[in-house]
Design an enzyme around this catalytic site. Structure first.
Site, PDB file in Angstrom:
ATOM      1  N   PRO A  96      40.816  45.736  42.994  1.00  0.00           N
ATOM      2  CA  PRO A  96      39.700  46.530  43.520  1.00  0.00           C
ATOM      3  C   PRO A  96      39.217  46.012  44.865  1.00  0.00           C
ATOM      4  CG  PRO A  96      39.425  46.179  41.176  1.00  0.00           C
ATOM      5  CD  PRO A  96      40.634  45.376  41.577  1.00  0.00           C
ATOM      6  N   CYS A  97      39.039  46.948  45.810  1.00  0.00           N
ATOM      7  CA  CYS A  97      38.749  46.561  47.187  1.00  0.00           C
ATOM      8  C   CYS A  97      37.258  46.418  47.466  1.00  0.00           C
ATOM      9  CB  CYS A  97      39.348  47.586  48.157  1.00  0.00           C
ATOM     10  SG  CYS A  97      38.595  49.230  48.050  1.00  0.00           S
ATOM     11  N   GLN A  98      36.391  46.876  46.570  1.00  0.00           N
ATOM     12  CA  GLN A  98      34.963  46.907  46.865  1.00  0.00           C
ATOM     13  C   GLN A  98      34.379  45.537  47.246  1.00  0.00           C
ATOM     14  OE1 GLN A  98      36.363  48.424  44.320  1.00  0.00           O
ATOM     15  NE2 GLN A  98      35.838  50.603  44.438  1.00  0.00           N
ATOM     16  N   PHE A 100      35.496  43.421  49.155  1.00  0.00           N
ATOM     17  CA  PHE A 100      35.848  43.045  50.519  1.00  0.00           C
ATOM     18  C   PHE A 100      35.733  44.210  51.497  1.00  0.00           C
ATOM     19  CE2 PHE A 100      38.348  40.811  47.325  1.00  0.00           C
ATOM     20  CZ  PHE A 100      37.902  39.512  47.518  1.00  0.00           C
ATOM     21  N   SER A 101      35.333  45.384  51.011  1.00  0.00           N
ATOM     22  CA  SER A 101      35.329  46.589  51.835  1.00  0.00           C
ATOM     23  C   SER A 101      34.212  46.560  52.866  1.00  0.00           C
ATOM     24  CB  SER A 101      35.177  47.829  50.946  1.00  0.00           C
ATOM     25  OG  SER A 101      35.004  48.984  51.728  1.00  0.00           O
TER      26      SER A 101
END
EC number: 2.1.1.37
Length: 405
Positions: A96-98, A100-101
């Site tokens: 999941p990228c959240q 580091f987004s």
């Protein structure tokens, strides 16, 4: 025609973007894991089958993908990966990228959604020959640089496990010492290659800045060749300046885009033009609000599109803006499209899927917002396939990989 080039485990599969890319390159999925209910429904809509302990792994490339709908931590604790040691060529997935987004709160390692430790746990369980991982470009921000290097060090030496209660920076120091030691077991070490990418440079009709991490087990001494960027903005500008772009599509030249190209003082770089939004969706019929057009899944018009400062539309003769998951408030016009007649509207789910290079046969579960979320969180299928093929070529230099997909 597809031929098998190897086997894979698909983690954090979401709506299936990277998994499709891996399959297109010829990898047989031994297991597919996802926790989000709607994303799992999407995978089932497209042929995935629920897997339970004791089931046989697929024996054919086109077998239904075995799906584990569960938190990856639970799957690891249940030891579902234990029987796959020495059977897995590639572990693939986008944690999941959240955390580091750029669009999120960016808690990084403090975010409970940081699933990189679970990726490393699966690597320890299965000892794959290679790892293919995609995430947001936010990982490369200066503020995250020390932690990103720690992620890479964990991947270089995944068997040097973090101790309970050990701060990440102390674990990182221990990893660095271990990596300097001579005589290490090379089957427990990986050569790691982080690659910043813009999906448009690989023929995806979308500006999508990401980082792809490729790793190979060191004992294999793999000869890796990074996929070549075959498309460029420069080539698009040149085609619009010399008129070939407009002539090929039967269009009148767009003065604004021509002036933009002229200001860049471009010179030929020998590449193909970026693929534009018009190229991706131009053959689709105009959507009708509230009505799905016969023969097209999810091609339904949606009312209420607006344009205002900071919320500008996609232009047909440029690649689309980044398709986002839409979980951080009102996006910056990423789903709004400016028509040739000057009107504007929301893109349909099918149009967004085209931008993400999903095939038209691919179905999405849930309401529109959930379908767009799955697309925004996905890896463009074509981008995944390009990197999957490059991994396959490195692992199987005896095969001609160009045929796959």
């Amino acid at each position: 025609m597809h031929r098998e080039v190897g086997t894979s485990i698909e983690l954090f599969a979401g709506g299936g973007g990277l998994a499709q890319g891996m399959h297109r390159a010829g990898f047989r999925h031994l297991l597919t894991n996802e926790v989000a209910k709607r994303a799992c429904e999407t995978l089932r809509l497209n042929g995935a089958k629920d897997w339970k302990t004791g089931d046989l792994v697929p024996e054919a490339l086109n077998s239904p993908w075995p799906l584990i709908e569960n938190d990856i931590r639970t799957a690891i604790n249940d030891e579902v990966f234990k029987g796959l040691v020495e059977k897995v060529d590639v572990v693939a997935g986008g944690p999941p990228c959240q955390p580091f987004s750029l669009g999120g709160v960016a808690k990084g390692h403090e975010d409970e959604r940081n699933m990189f430790p679970e990726l490393f746990a699966v690597v320890r369980e299965t000892r794959p020959k290679a790892i293919l991982c995609e995430n947001v470009r936010g990982l490369l921000r200066p503020s995250f640089a020390p932690y990103f290097e720690y992620i890479l060090n964990e991947l270089r030496a995944p068997f040097e496990e973090r101790k309970e209660g050990e701060p990440w920076y102390e674990h990182d120091a221990r990893l660095r010492r271990a990596l300097k030691k001579e005589g290490s077991d090379l089957t427990q070490r990986y050569e790691v290659l982080p690659i910043p990418v813009n999906a448009a440079d690989y023929g995806v009709p979308q500006i999508r800045q990401r980082v792809i991490i490729v790793a190979f087990r060191k004992d294999l001494a793999v000869d890796w060749k990074e996929p070549r960027k075959q498309h460029s903005e420069t080539a698009l500008f040149i085609s619009q300046l010399d008129g070939s772009y407009w002539k090929k599509r039967g269009l009148a030249p767009n003065d604004e885009l021509i002036e933009r190209a002229r200001r860049r003082h471009v010179t030929d770089d020998g590449k193909k033009p970026w693929v534009t939004l018009r190229d991706a969706i131009g053959d689709l019929p105009k959507p009708i609000v509230g009505e799905e057009l016969k023969g097209y899944h999810h091609h339904i018009g949606w009312p209420g599109a607006r344009i205002y400062k900071g919320h500008t539309p996609n232009l047909l003769d440029r690649p689309a803006k980044t398709v986002k998951a839409g979980v951080h408030g009102v996006p910056g016009g990423e789903t709004v499209l400016l028509e040739d007649n000057g009107s504007h509207r929301y893109m349909t789910v099918r149009e967004a899927a085209r931008v993400m290079t999903f095939p038209d046969t691919w179905r999405f579960a849930g309401p529109r917002g959930e379908q767009m979320r799955q697309l925004g969180n996905a890896v463009p299928v074509d981008l995944g396939a390009i990197f999957a093929k490059a991994v396959a070529r490195a692992l199987r230099p005896d095969l001609d990989i160009n045929w796959a997909g």
